[in-house]
Write an enzyme that holds these catalytic residues in place. Sequence first.
Site, PDB file in Angstrom:
ATOM      1  N   SER A 100       1.171  13.682  -9.840  1.00 13.61           N
ATOM      2  CA  SER A 100       0.705  15.569  -8.897  1.00 13.61           C
ATOM      3  C   SER A 100      -0.041  16.361 -10.293  1.00 13.61           C
ATOM      4  O   SER A 100      -0.805  15.302 -10.564  1.00 13.61           O
ATOM      5  CB  SER A 100       2.729  15.948  -9.727  1.00 13.61           C
ATOM      6  OG  SER A 100       1.785  17.216  -8.165  1.00 13.61           O
ATOM      7  N   ASP A 221       1.702  11.476   2.351  1.00 20.63           N
ATOM      8  CA  ASP A 221       2.641  13.080   1.463  1.00 20.63           C
ATOM      9  C   ASP A 221       1.716  14.484   2.001  1.00 20.63           C
ATOM     10  O   ASP A 221       0.558  15.393   2.606  1.00 20.63           O
ATOM     11  CB  ASP A 221       1.439  12.660   0.587  1.00 20.63           C
ATOM     12  CG  ASP A 221       1.665  13.754  -1.454  1.00 20.63           C
ATOM     13  OD1 ASP A 221       2.829  14.610  -0.808  1.00 20.63           O
ATOM     14  OD2 ASP A 221       1.486  13.601  -2.223  1.00 20.63           O
ATOM     15  N   HIS A 250       5.487  12.668  -2.117  1.00 17.66           N
ATOM     16  CA  HIS A 250       5.157  13.439  -2.818  1.00 17.66           C
ATOM     17  C   HIS A 250       5.893  12.133  -4.415  1.00 17.66           C
ATOM     18  O   HIS A 250       4.987  12.213  -5.510  1.00 17.66           O
ATOM     19  CB  HIS A 250       5.363  14.389  -3.214  1.00 17.66           C
ATOM     20  CG  HIS A 250       3.877  15.173  -4.089  1.00 17.66           C
ATOM     21  ND1 HIS A 250       2.707  15.124  -3.884  1.00 17.66           N
ATOM     22  CD2 HIS A 250       4.181  15.655  -5.073  1.00 17.66           C
ATOM     23  CE1 HIS A 250       2.444  15.792  -4.739  1.00 17.66           C
ATOM     24  NE2 HIS A 250       3.171  15.994  -5.865  1.00 17.66           N
TER      25      HIS A 250
END
Length: 272
Positions: A100, A221, A250
């Site tokens: 991320s 996602d 995610h």
Amino acid sequence: MVALETSLGAAMNAKIVGSGRETMVLAHGFGTDQSVWDKVLPCLTQHYQVVVFDWTFSGAVKDPNLFDPLKYSSYDSFADDLIALMDELRLKPSVFVGHSMSGMIGCIASIKRPQLFTRLVLVAASPRYINIDDYEGGFDKAAIDGIISSIESNYENWASIFPTLVVDNSDPVSVEHLKKCLKRMRHEFVVPLAKTVFRSDERGILDKVTKPCTIIQTSNDIVVPGSVADYMQERIKGKSTVEIVKTDGHFPQLTAHLEFLAVLGGALGFEI
């Protein structure tokens, strides 16, 4: 497992696990801590010397003075911390796996100190979350403002709901894992960090990234649409590929860790 007694390493709970000839650094994303890698560590440590740590905003970090919202209002300071940690640990050139927000942090660090990195693995990473012109980031500005407003007005409620949106609900244990991580974070850190992350725009750095990159995306996602992975692949200067893990959400390292390891192993040349 070696726990680090040195200043930055100790503060960020850095550990070196495994004894492979190559080094791999695992960096977690917003709202979590190094425990997000627990399912994949046993396999990775058979092939690499693996470094795990907690960013200063993490609820696992004991000293609240380490996180300064002003200092960390951009990813640059995180990249500086990463470089300082790798220098302190005297790491040889490493494979960096960033989940991320850490994907972009790794990209910035690799531009500042390319000799520290052999390859970047960008897991569910995004240079910008807000749609603009012909760029689809996944959210309009009002949606991001709404997320930040929800965090400000009732963090406990948001921390309970958000994991159900971003983690595959067929894996309730992983949903609960993220809830616990979010609720461990100091509330006063969450809003400024959310603004840093969700309002970031790092598209301009991509053509400065010269290291080979493996971009790992899930099939669905809500945070990062597939078009973002394609966008990054087109613009990153180093040789890059997009790999898909067939799971929702995610957090492929939590909800589909064997598939994640298979994709990672295929890209890096090891077998699980």
